[in-house]
Design a protein around this motif. Structure first.
Motif, mmCIF file in Angstrom:
data_model
loop_
_atom_site.group_PDB
_atom_site.id
_atom_site.type_symbol
_atom_site.label_atom_id
_atom_site.label_comp_id
_atom_site.label_asym_id
_atom_site.label_seq_id
_atom_site.Cartn_x
_atom_site.Cartn_y
_atom_site.Cartn_z
ATOM 1 N N TYR A 112 -20.980 3.780 -32.232
ATOM 2 C CA TYR A 112 -20.803 2.778 -31.176
ATOM 3 C C TYR A 112 -21.948 1.768 -31.082
ATOM 4 C CZ TYR A 112 -17.063 5.806 -29.481
ATOM 5 O OH TYR A 112 -15.905 6.540 -29.383
ATOM 6 N N GLU A 113 -22.979 1.912 -31.898
ATOM 7 C CA GLU A 113 -24.170 1.077 -31.777
ATOM 8 C C GLU A 113 -23.868 -0.429 -31.736
ATOM 9 O OE1 GLU A 113 -28.187 1.033 -30.966
ATOM 10 O OE2 GLU A 113 -26.992 2.821 -31.391
ATOM 11 N N PRO A 114 -22.961 -0.968 -32.572
ATOM 12 C CA PRO A 114 -22.738 -2.424 -32.559
ATOM 13 C C PRO A 114 -22.207 -2.978 -31.233
ATOM 14 C CG PRO A 114 -21.909 -1.472 -34.598
ATOM 15 C CD PRO A 114 -22.206 -0.325 -33.680
ATOM 16 N N VAL A 115 -21.572 -2.131 -30.424
ATOM 17 C CA VAL A 115 -20.955 -2.627 -29.180
ATOM 18 C C VAL A 115 -21.506 -1.948 -27.932
ATOM 19 C CG1 VAL A 115 -18.813 -3.215 -30.383
ATOM 20 C CG2 VAL A 115 -19.016 -0.972 -29.270
ATOM 21 N N THR A 151 -8.488 -0.738 -28.818
ATOM 22 C CA THR A 151 -8.945 -0.446 -30.178
ATOM 23 C C THR A 151 -9.941 -1.480 -30.692
ATOM 24 O OG1 THR A 151 -7.100 -1.647 -31.184
ATOM 25 C CG2 THR A 151 -6.777 0.705 -30.758
ATOM 26 N N ASN A 152 -10.023 -2.627 -30.047
ATOM 27 C CA ASN A 152 -10.820 -3.723 -30.595
ATOM 28 C C ASN A 152 -12.318 -3.446 -30.593
ATOM 29 O OD1 ASN A 152 -8.732 -5.612 -31.301
ATOM 30 N ND2 ASN A 152 -8.344 -5.806 -29.120
ATOM 31 N N PHE A 153 -12.836 -2.859 -29.516
ATOM 32 C CA PHE A 153 -14.257 -2.514 -29.513
ATOM 33 C C PHE A 153 -14.581 -1.562 -30.668
ATOM 34 C CE2 PHE A 153 -14.590 -3.932 -25.007
ATOM 35 C CZ PHE A 153 -15.773 -4.637 -25.092
ATOM 36 N N GLY A 183 -23.145 -1.599 -20.703
ATOM 37 C CA GLY A 183 -23.976 -2.349 -19.782
ATOM 38 C C GLY A 183 -23.297 -3.495 -19.063
ATOM 39 N N GLN A 184 -22.222 -4.017 -19.639
ATOM 40 C CA GLN A 184 -21.594 -5.211 -19.067
ATOM 41 C C GLN A 184 -20.160 -5.003 -18.598
ATOM 42 O OE1 GLN A 184 -22.045 -8.744 -21.517
ATOM 43 N NE2 GLN A 184 -24.054 -8.103 -22.235
ATOM 44 N N LEU A 229 -18.483 -11.659 -29.914
ATOM 45 C CA LEU A 229 -17.165 -11.117 -29.584
ATOM 46 C C LEU A 229 -17.196 -9.949 -28.596
ATOM 47 C CD1 LEU A 229 -14.221 -11.625 -30.045
ATOM 48 C CD2 LEU A 229 -14.314 -10.238 -32.135
ATOM 49 N N PRO A 230 -18.106 -8.981 -28.708
ATOM 50 C CA PRO A 230 -18.112 -7.908 -27.704
ATOM 51 C C PRO A 230 -18.227 -8.437 -26.276
ATOM 52 C CG PRO A 230 -19.490 -7.296 -29.553
ATOM 53 C CD PRO A 230 -19.125 -8.742 -29.765
#
Length: 376
Positions: A259-262, A195-197, A268-269, A219-220
């Protein structure tokens, strides 16, 4: 290979008999052996349900848990539930929501009271039971390792962990041990529930992390690094997916925001094989953030287009239209379909009937088969 074109998040509605027994068990009025026997019977039934609607990923419905994450985390030495996160901004409307007990619905917090240790297998026996009762792919769900980071420094015993780097290393260690034991038991499909993302996509919920001392810009990537380290040693052939959840309790949700902020870090990572993304309503934003999936990637994005929170059955044409819209951002071959969340992240379940649950699962399989030619 998992994930499948028609997939699911994992938790399913408990039969009334099991729900009542679980409630009594929490009050010390139903014996553990009797509860286990009832769970075994009900899990066999729910396996047959999943098979009958055409799913290839089969879970135990999380029938042995009270909640999707607390049961797992509290079986780790040194961790315990510690109430709920303090979401102070009542203007968000967040505090107006209620959980299954009629109390304000807020995300659960955890406290680290001692050294984190994996002294016993947590889900291995439960996985073995599912594997022994289906010829399809037994799927094992578990909470994401990031769930242990809630609360920041204040939630972690300074006596046990004067250096938070050691705490993070122990999180990695306990998850690697559980995944290794699951692999030895034959598990080839694991889903992490995170839930954190999603909470970082909601400015009001993201503020709780800032108050806990986290740098929201970093943080992400910290979440991704922890997850990557935890699953790095997974057995060969084990597919790992991650479900990005906006909260799910008796039909209530916690977070809103696209979802844009993360997305850049998430897609990608993060070294997972699949992303289960909630896209059931406007709270999730559009498909544009999916552009961060690297071109040519074999990873799959499982579109959670079917709501588990409301009884209305989604139309086939509308689901196909939305899949087509997502396919303008990500190739259709990288997409799959599922419900947006589980039907029962807590044992009391969401406000939909078992018949509605069945019809929604059937709809997922039906549409996936028509779009991709197969539900597998």
């Amino acid at each position: 290979m998992a994930p499948f074109r028609a997939d699911q998040v994992g938790s399913l509605l408990r039969a009334p008999e099991l729900r009542a027994a679980h409630e009594k068990s929490l009050q010390g009025q139903f014996g553990a052996a009797a509860l286990r026997e009832l769970q075994d019977r009900c899990i066999r039934d729910v396996i047959r349900l999943q098979e009958s609607v055409g799913l290839h990923a089969i879970t135990d419905g999380e029938y042995r848990r009270s909640s999707f994450h607390a049961d797992f985390i509290e079986k780790l030495d040194g961790a315990k539930a510690a109430g709920r996160l303090d979401v102070k901004d009542t203007a968000s409307g967040f505090d107006a929501k209620q959980d299954e007990r009629g109390k304000p619905f807020a995300p659960r917090a955890f406290a680290i009271t001692g050294k984190l240790r994996h002294t016993r297998a947590i889900e291995v026996d439960n996985f073995k039971f599912v594997k022994a009762n289906t010829r399809r792919t037994a799927k094992q769900t578990m909470p994401s390792p990031t769930m242990l980071l809630r609360g920041g420094r204040a939630a972690v015993s300074a006596d046990a962990y004067p250096d938070l780097g050691e705490f993070h290393a122990d999180i990695v260690k306990v998850y690697r041990e559980e995944l290794l034991q699951l692999g030895e038991a034959g598990c080839r499909y694991v889903q992490l529930d995170d839930t954190n993302f999603a909470f970082l996509c909601d400015p009001k919920l993201a503020e709780t992390y800032r108050r806990d001392g986290y740098d929201l810009d970093r943080l992400p990537a910290q979440f991704a690094a922890l997850i990557n380290a935890a699953i790095a040693g997974r057995p060969a052939g084990m597919a790992v997916g991650i479900h990005i959840c906006r909260g799910n309790s008796v039909g209530q949700w916690a977070a809103r925001g696209g979802y844009e902020p993360v997305a850049e870090v998430l897609l990608g990572q993060l070294d997972v094989d699949a992303y289960f993304l909630e896209y059931d309503d406007e709270r999730s934003g559009g498909f544009e953030p999916l552009r961060f999936l690297p071109r040519g990637s074999p990873k799959r994005i499982v579109l959670g287009l079917v709501s588990t929170k409301v009884p209305a059955l989604e139309g086939k044409d509308e689901l196909k239209r939305r899949i087509e819209a997502a396919a303008k951002v990500v190739p259709l071959e990288n997409l799959c379909l599922s419900p947006q969340c589980g039907f029962a992240s807590t044992f009391r379940g969401n406000p939909v009937s078992e018949d509605v649950q069945r019809r929604k699962l059937e709809r997922v399989v039906e549409v996936a088969t028509e779009v991709w030619g197969s539900a597998a």
